[in-house]
Design an enzyme around this catalytic site. Sequence first.
Site, PDB file in Angstrom:
ATOM      1  N   ASP A 189      45.582  -7.039  -7.570  1.00 50.19           N
ATOM      2  CA  ASP A 189      46.690  -6.365  -6.884  1.00 50.19           C
ATOM      3  C   ASP A 189      46.419  -6.401  -5.381  1.00 50.19           C
ATOM      4  O   ASP A 189      45.273  -6.460  -4.950  1.00 50.19           O
ATOM      5  CB  ASP A 189      46.840  -4.909  -7.357  1.00 50.19           C
ATOM      6  CG  ASP A 189      48.249  -4.372  -7.143  1.00 50.19           C
ATOM      7  OD1 ASP A 189      48.974  -4.171  -8.144  1.00 50.19           O
ATOM      8  OD2 ASP A 189      48.635  -4.160  -5.970  1.00 50.19           O
ATOM      9  N   ASP A 202      34.835  -3.276 -19.632  1.00 54.93           N
ATOM     10  CA  ASP A 202      34.295  -3.793 -18.364  1.00 54.93           C
ATOM     11  C   ASP A 202      35.472  -4.163 -17.476  1.00 54.93           C
ATOM     12  O   ASP A 202      36.310  -4.980 -17.873  1.00 54.93           O
ATOM     13  CB  ASP A 202      33.440  -5.042 -18.619  1.00 54.93           C
ATOM     14  CG  ASP A 202      32.074  -4.660 -19.160  1.00 54.93           C
ATOM     15  OD1 ASP A 202      31.746  -3.458 -19.147  1.00 54.93           O
ATOM     16  OD2 ASP A 202      31.357  -5.557 -19.623  1.00 54.93           O
ATOM     17  N   TYR A 255      66.031 -11.776  -5.925  1.00 55.57           N
ATOM     18  CA  TYR A 255      65.394 -11.196  -7.116  1.00 55.57           C
ATOM     19  C   TYR A 255      65.917 -11.875  -8.374  1.00 55.57           C
ATOM     20  O   TYR A 255      65.135 -12.333  -9.214  1.00 55.57           O
ATOM     21  CB  TYR A 255      65.628  -9.681  -7.173  1.00 55.57           C
ATOM     22  CG  TYR A 255      64.823  -9.016  -8.274  1.00 55.57           C
ATOM     23  CD1 TYR A 255      63.461  -8.786  -8.125  1.00 55.57           C
ATOM     24  CD2 TYR A 255      65.421  -8.651  -9.474  1.00 55.57           C
ATOM     25  CE1 TYR A 255      62.701  -8.206  -9.139  1.00 55.57           C
ATOM     26  CE2 TYR A 255      64.680  -8.066 -10.497  1.00 55.57           C
ATOM     27  CZ  TYR A 255      63.332  -7.838 -10.324  1.00 55.57           C
ATOM     28  OH  TYR A 255      62.575  -7.266 -11.337  1.00 55.57           O
ATOM     29  N   LYS A 292      63.664 -14.334 -10.851  1.00 57.24           N
ATOM     30  CA  LYS A 292      63.403 -13.997 -12.257  1.00 57.24           C
ATOM     31  C   LYS A 292      64.006 -15.043 -13.194  1.00 57.24           C
ATOM     32  O   LYS A 292      63.437 -15.329 -14.256  1.00 57.24           O
ATOM     33  CB  LYS A 292      63.929 -12.597 -12.569  1.00 57.24           C
ATOM     34  CG  LYS A 292      63.123 -11.486 -11.902  1.00 57.24           C
ATOM     35  CD  LYS A 292      61.668 -11.478 -12.365  1.00 57.24           C
ATOM     36  CE  LYS A 292      60.846 -10.396 -11.709  1.00 57.24           C
ATOM     37  NZ  LYS A 292      59.445 -10.384 -12.174  1.00 57.24           N
ATOM     38  N   THR A 306      59.309   3.072 -11.839  1.00 52.71           N
ATOM     39  CA  THR A 306      58.036   2.670 -11.218  1.00 52.71           C
ATOM     40  C   THR A 306      58.167   2.839  -9.707  1.00 52.71           C
ATOM     41  O   THR A 306      59.163   3.368  -9.222  1.00 52.71           O
ATOM     42  CB  THR A 306      57.716   1.188 -11.529  1.00 52.71           C
ATOM     43  OG1 THR A 306      58.648   0.371 -10.818  1.00 52.71           O
ATOM     44  CG2 THR A 306      57.771   0.873 -13.002  1.00 52.71           C
TER      45      THR A 306
END
Length: 271
Positions: free
Chosen positions: A36, A55, A158, A162, A193
């Site tokens: 990120d 991990d 956008y 997509k 989000t």
Amino acid sequence: MAASRRLVLVTGAASGIGRALAMAAAAEGEDLLLLDKDGPELERLSNALSQYDSDVTCCELDITDRAQVEAAMRPIKRLDVAYLNAGIFAGGNMLGEHGQIDTLDPDVWHRVIDVNLHGFFNTLQVSTSIMKSAGTGSIVVTASTSGMRAEPLASYPYVASKAAVIALVRQAALELAGFGVRINAFAPGPVRTNISGSNGMDPTKQATWDNTIPIGRFAEPDELVPLARLLAAPESSYITGSIMVADGGAGSLTQVPASALPSADIGSRFR
Ligand code: NAD
């Protein structure tokens, strides 16, 4: 990292859907490589994941930077699952200012295409090369219903990015099938989000979106996890090249009345 455990890559892991995918994978005891561009949020996630027997390797990087993606991923010899999820939702829509095709800022166009398409391509190419060599792996891409139809509430770049991502998933599925690698996408409708900013969406916009969803609300990121994990699971061995929708029923509705679309004041359309 324990050799017998699955290694799972998540791009755009620090927030929203990617964060939910990372939490779910860790809860199942899978090892994680998390990418990120938001370092502090990545660190917060890493702390939250320490409760699990997983991990976790975190890399702060921008997926549009090919060299950074290579440096983070090339050391991996085996990659069981790649959730290629990072993306942005910028650019304004055609119902607002600067969102119509003739007013759209070309810089915005390039920024969104750069992250959602070129950045996606970088992570796709490196993931597939690792998986093809190993003869196994499953790629799960976060697409969007905005790539499957015209969507006046989303920006031109956008929807274009997509739609291109969906085309790449289908195209790559043909090739990868012969190498033991599956690739699928899930296409959410609106999800709650940080993609519209950490303060959430403007309430009027939110209400317009809510109106397009029979379930009457945005999805929570966790609600996308079962579908994504189904696509990733080894048991889904016959599923490849699929685009699976989770949109609260929105695909069954006309999104916006034609009367709400922008038009010159000519009295009626196409008279
Ligand atoms: P989010 O903003 O909460 O999370 C996206 C993450 O991607 C962030 O952590 C961000 O830092 C990271 N990111 C963005 N650009 C990056 C870059 N260049 N390099 C590395 N990391 C980068 O948003 P989200 O809603 O969880 O979005 C995840 C995916 O879901 C996106 O591909 C988005 O298009 C897709 N999607 C979202 C919705 C929605 O309504 N939220 C609907 C359909 C599809």
